[in-house]
Design a protein around this motif. Structure first.
Motif, PDB file in Angstrom:
ATOM      1  N   GLY A 114       0.819  -1.202   0.000  1.00  0.00           N
ATOM      2  CA  GLY A 114       0.000   0.000   0.000  1.00  0.00           C
ATOM      3  C   GLY A 114       0.853   1.253   0.000  1.00  0.00           C
ATOM      4  N   VAL A 115       0.289   2.326  -0.535  1.00  0.00           N
ATOM      5  CA  VAL A 115       0.980   3.624  -0.567  1.00  0.00           C
ATOM      6  C   VAL A 115       0.993   4.201   0.844  1.00  0.00           C
ATOM      7  N   ILE A 116       2.181   4.609   1.328  1.00  0.00           N
ATOM      8  CA  ILE A 116       2.254   5.205   2.683  1.00  0.00           C
ATOM      9  C   ILE A 116       2.393   6.724   2.635  1.00  0.00           C
ATOM     10  N   THR A 117       2.569   7.276   1.451  1.00  0.00           N
ATOM     11  CA  THR A 117       2.666   8.733   1.302  1.00  0.00           C
ATOM     12  C   THR A 117       1.286   9.348   1.552  1.00  0.00           C
ATOM     13  N   PRO A 118       1.223  10.540   2.183  1.00  0.00           N
ATOM     14  CA  PRO A 118      -0.095  11.138   2.419  1.00  0.00           C
ATOM     15  C   PRO A 118      -0.934  11.226   1.137  1.00  0.00           C
ATOM     16  N   ARG A 119      -2.226  11.027   1.290  1.00  0.00           N
ATOM     17  CA  ARG A 119      -3.152  11.027   0.144  1.00  0.00           C
ATOM     18  C   ARG A 119      -3.455  12.439  -0.344  1.00  0.00           C
ATOM     19  N   ASP A 120      -3.349  13.403   0.543  1.00  0.00           N
ATOM     20  CA  ASP A 120      -3.674  14.791   0.184  1.00  0.00           C
ATOM     21  C   ASP A 120      -2.539  15.364  -0.667  1.00  0.00           C
ATOM     22  N   PRO A 121      -2.821  15.786  -1.914  1.00  0.00           N
ATOM     23  CA  PRO A 121      -1.755  16.338  -2.763  1.00  0.00           C
ATOM     24  C   PRO A 121      -1.029  17.524  -2.120  1.00  0.00           C
ATOM     25  N   ASP A 122      -1.701  18.231  -1.215  1.00  0.00           N
ATOM     26  CA  ASP A 122      -1.034  19.358  -0.533  1.00  0.00           C
ATOM     27  C   ASP A 122      -0.025  18.900   0.502  1.00  0.00           C
ATOM     28  N   ARG A 123      -0.056  17.617   0.841  1.00  0.00           N
ATOM     29  CA  ARG A 123       0.847  17.097   1.873  1.00  0.00           C
ATOM     30  C   ARG A 123       1.921  16.188   1.271  1.00  0.00           C
ATOM     31  N   ARG A 124       2.166  16.341  -0.045  1.00  0.00           N
ATOM     32  CA  ARG A 124       3.209  15.521  -0.664  1.00  0.00           C
ATOM     33  C   ARG A 124       3.723  16.231  -1.902  1.00  0.00           C
ATOM     34  N   GLY A 125       4.896  15.751  -2.390  1.00  0.00           N
ATOM     35  CA  GLY A 125       5.415  16.247  -3.657  1.00  0.00           C
ATOM     36  C   GLY A 125       5.183  15.197  -4.728  1.00  0.00           C
ATOM     37  N   ALA A 126       6.216  14.954  -5.543  1.00  0.00           N
ATOM     38  CA  ALA A 126       6.065  14.003  -6.645  1.00  0.00           C
ATOM     39  C   ALA A 126       6.097  12.557  -6.167  1.00  0.00           C
ATOM     40  N   GLN A 127       6.870  12.309  -5.125  1.00  0.00           N
ATOM     41  CA  GLN A 127       7.192  10.917  -4.747  1.00  0.00           C
ATOM     42  C   GLN A 127       6.030  10.172  -4.085  1.00  0.00           C
ATOM     43  N   LEU A 128       5.892   8.918  -4.469  1.00  0.00           N
ATOM     44  CA  LEU A 128       5.012   8.001  -3.745  1.00  0.00           C
ATOM     45  C   LEU A 128       5.863   6.863  -3.189  1.00  0.00           C
ATOM     46  N   SER A 129       5.675   6.552  -1.926  1.00  0.00           N
ATOM     47  CA  SER A 129       6.378   5.435  -1.297  1.00  0.00           C
ATOM     48  C   SER A 129       5.369   4.312  -1.101  1.00  0.00           C
ATOM     49  N   VAL A 130       5.777   3.104  -1.481  1.00  0.00           N
ATOM     50  CA  VAL A 130       4.874   1.952  -1.385  1.00  0.00           C
ATOM     51  C   VAL A 130       5.488   0.953  -0.417  1.00  0.00           C
ATOM     52  N   ARG A 131       4.719   0.589   0.598  1.00  0.00           N
ATOM     53  CA  ARG A 131       5.196  -0.444   1.541  1.00  0.00           C
ATOM     54  C   ARG A 131       4.728  -1.803   1.028  1.00  0.00           C
ATOM     55  N   ILE A 132       5.675  -2.717   0.915  1.00  0.00           N
ATOM     56  CA  ILE A 132       5.368  -4.071   0.426  1.00  0.00           C
ATOM     57  C   ILE A 132       5.819  -5.028   1.524  1.00  0.00           C
ATOM     58  N   SER A 133       4.851  -5.676   2.157  1.00  0.00           N
ATOM     59  CA  SER A 133       5.162  -6.362   3.418  1.00  0.00           C
ATOM     60  C   SER A 133       5.491  -7.839   3.270  1.00  0.00           C
ATOM     61  N   ASP A 134       5.278  -8.408   2.092  1.00  0.00           N
ATOM     62  CA  ASP A 134       5.409  -9.867   2.018  1.00  0.00           C
ATOM     63  C   ASP A 134       6.702 -10.341   1.367  1.00  0.00           C
ATOM     64  N   ARG A 135       7.655  -9.420   1.172  1.00  0.00           N
ATOM     65  CA  ARG A 135       8.921  -9.854   0.546  1.00  0.00           C
ATOM     66  C   ARG A 135       9.985  -8.775   0.734  1.00  0.00           C
ATOM     67  N   ASP A 136      11.221  -9.154   0.433  1.00  0.00           N
ATOM     68  CA  ASP A 136      12.320  -8.192   0.420  1.00  0.00           C
ATOM     69  C   ASP A 136      12.166  -7.313  -0.826  1.00  0.00           C
ATOM     70  N   VAL A 137      12.221  -5.988  -0.636  1.00  0.00           N
ATOM     71  CA  VAL A 137      11.963  -5.107  -1.781  1.00  0.00           C
ATOM     72  C   VAL A 137      13.174  -4.936  -2.703  1.00  0.00           C
ATOM     73  N   GLY A 138      14.371  -5.350  -2.235  1.00  0.00           N
ATOM     74  CA  GLY A 138      15.555  -5.205  -3.091  1.00  0.00           C
ATOM     75  C   GLY A 138      15.370  -5.869  -4.452  1.00  0.00           C
ATOM     76  N   PRO A 139      15.015  -7.161  -4.452  1.00  0.00           N
ATOM     77  CA  PRO A 139      14.804  -7.829  -5.741  1.00  0.00           C
ATOM     78  C   PRO A 139      13.646  -7.226  -6.550  1.00  0.00           C
ATOM     79  N   VAL A 140      12.695  -6.595  -5.870  1.00  0.00           N
ATOM     80  CA  VAL A 140      11.561  -6.000  -6.606  1.00  0.00           C
ATOM     81  C   VAL A 140      12.070  -4.883  -7.517  1.00  0.00           C
ATOM     82  N   THR A 141      12.866  -3.968  -6.938  1.00  0.00           N
ATOM     83  CA  THR A 141      13.336  -2.855  -7.782  1.00  0.00           C
ATOM     84  C   THR A 141      14.381  -3.339  -8.796  1.00  0.00           C
ATOM     85  N   ASP A 142      15.153  -4.386  -8.437  1.00  0.00           N
ATOM     86  CA  ASP A 142      16.083  -4.945  -9.423  1.00  0.00           C
ATOM     87  C   ASP A 142      15.313  -5.452 -10.648  1.00  0.00           C
TER      88      ASP A 142
END
Ligand code: PLP
Length: 433
Positions: A360-388
């Motif tokens: 799920g996205v952990i960045t605030p939903r309100d566009p006024d409370r964020r910039g360009a970036q969205l951070s996604v928390r992925i709880s069921d695996r190591d994220v290193g291989p995901v971005t690779d």
């Protein structure tokens, strides 16, 4: 494709219809081999890592060539005779940098790297006393900031474990609530010498309420500094009007000025004539009109230039100048409007991808409370291989913040809606495995 994401056609239509076209063609986008029905068709990466290192503007090679040519042609005389004379070169950056962060020109200087500038500014603005020893940072501060403030506390003979206060989000929440920062300042401000917060948090992408926190800090007698590493070139800023005491940023992220490129500094005008502020000095701190009289003491100037120490590196300033010219051409207001559209679109696609998954996205939903970036928390695996896999198999550049967060930043200067679509569909495929 196993996830019914919105149509690729829709992404192309959004790009075609957007009032602020992407300037992608003016950047070097890493190549990526795409396959179509006929075989390999050359294409480009979907580069969503501009929050980490922005792309190279094509115009830079020629600009650097100019400086190299002037050095070859003129030697030392380039300080005066170069097409952009080197002695006052940093002054070329002053006004566009000030426009970028909403400052007055005299409040801004481009110099050094970010953490060095944090230290130089804390020499002036972290003045602990027995009653007011503390520095307040966010618990998820970028480690360099954390190390910097701890070393500053130790430098003043204080125990960093007690002098540095880390403000954490509420249990179960990822982002800091503004009201909690304000409440903390109201309750404990009398013990705090300095607040140093990331205006956009590097981890969550949260945009803090700079005006409200600055006002609350100052009302409590606290000096308020901002780390704008993830904010400069990402969100519109109005530093002067916010009343912030000082700020510092880097220019290798949204400002596309290259790895390790120079940082910028803001000091509010109310401090510019304060001769009582301690500063570390060098020959670039002194008044340029008398610099070459080689006097043994500094002749102060009433601008942020007085925080300069060394003579500035021309080959490092040229990329910042090219970048600032591009930001002036497009304007932060237009970029921000596009950024809100791009990030909102990516958010809606990522919500589809994450639905039914441990993500799920952990960045605030309100566009006024964020910039360009969205951070996604992925709880069921190591994220290193995901971005690779995103990069190797799909040409999607995102980054992993282990153990469980990936960051994607559609930057409005060069990303497209189609990049967002590629990123989301690629993530869906990777998470399906
Ligand atoms: C929020 C923040 N602060 C500080 C730094 C460190 O910057 P530098 O290496 O330019 O000192 C970074 C680097 O990414 C950052 O994101």
């Amino acid at each position: 494709m196993t996830v019914p994401l919105s149509l690729e056609k829709q992404a192309f239509e959004l790009d075609a219809a957007d009032p602020q076209p992407s300037r992608r063609a003016e950047f070097c986008v890493p190549p990526f081999e795409c396959r179509d029905g006929e075989g390999v068709a050359a294409c480009e990466a979907a580069y969503m890592a501009g929050n980490s290192l922005g792309l190279q503007p094509k115009a830079l090679r020629e600009r650097l060539g100019t400086e190299l040519d002037d050095w070859a042609r003129l030697g030392v005389e380039g300080h005066i005779e170069a097409r952009r004379a080197w002695l006052p070169y940093h002054e070329l950056l002053r006004e566009p940098a000030a426009r970028l962060v909403g400052a007055r020109p005299e409040e801004v200087v481009v110099m050094n790297s970010l953490t060095i500038n944090l230290h130089l500014l804390m020499v002036s603005f972290y003045r602990p006393t027995p009653d007011r020893p503390a520095i307040l940072i966010e618990d998820s501060a970028f480690p360099s900031d954390s190390y910097a403030v701890r070393s500053q506390a130790a430098f003043h003979g204080l125990d960093p474990d007690t002098a540095v206060i880390r403000l954490a989000p509420r249990p179960g929440e990822a982002a800091l609530r503004t009201e909690d920062v304000l409440a903390y300042l109201a309750a404990h401000g009398s013990r705090i010498a300095l607040v140093l917060l990331g205006a956009v948090n590097y981890f969550t992408g949260e945009l803090m309420d700079i005006d409200a926190i600055t006002a609350a800090g100052r009302a409590a007698g606290v000096v308020v500094g901002w780390d704008l590493a993830h904010a400069a070139g990402n969100v519109p800023l109005r530093l002067h009007d916010s009343g912030a005491d000082w700020a510092a940023w880097c220019s290798y992220k949204y400002l596309n000025s290259g790895p390790g490129s120079l940082g910028g500094v803001f000091v509010h005008e109310r401090h510019l004539t304060d001769r009582g502020l301690p500063k570390f000095a060098g020959w670039w701190s002194t008044d340029p009109r008398t610099r070459f009289e080689m006097a043994p003491t500094v002749t102060p100037v009433d601008t942020a230039d007085s925080w300069q120490v060394s003579n500035p590196p021309i080959f490092a300033m040229a990329p910042v100048l090219v970048s600032l010219e591009m930001f002036d051409e497009t304007g932060m207001a237009a970029l921000r409007a596009k950024s809100v559209r791009l990030t909102g679109y990516l958010e809606s696609l990522l919500d589809e991808v994450c639905a039914g998954r441990q993500a799920g996205v952990i960045t605030p939903r309100d566009p006024d409370r964020r910039g360009a970036q969205l951070s996604v928390r992925i709880s069921d695996r190591d994220v290193g291989p995901v971005t690779d896999r995103l990069r190797q198999e799909f040409g999607v550049y995102a980054d992993a913040r282990r153990p469980d967060v990936i960051r994607l930043a559609p930057t409005p200067m060069y990303n497209t809606f189609h990049d967002c679509w590629r990123a989301a569909t690629a993530l869906a495929e990777v998470l399906d495995d």
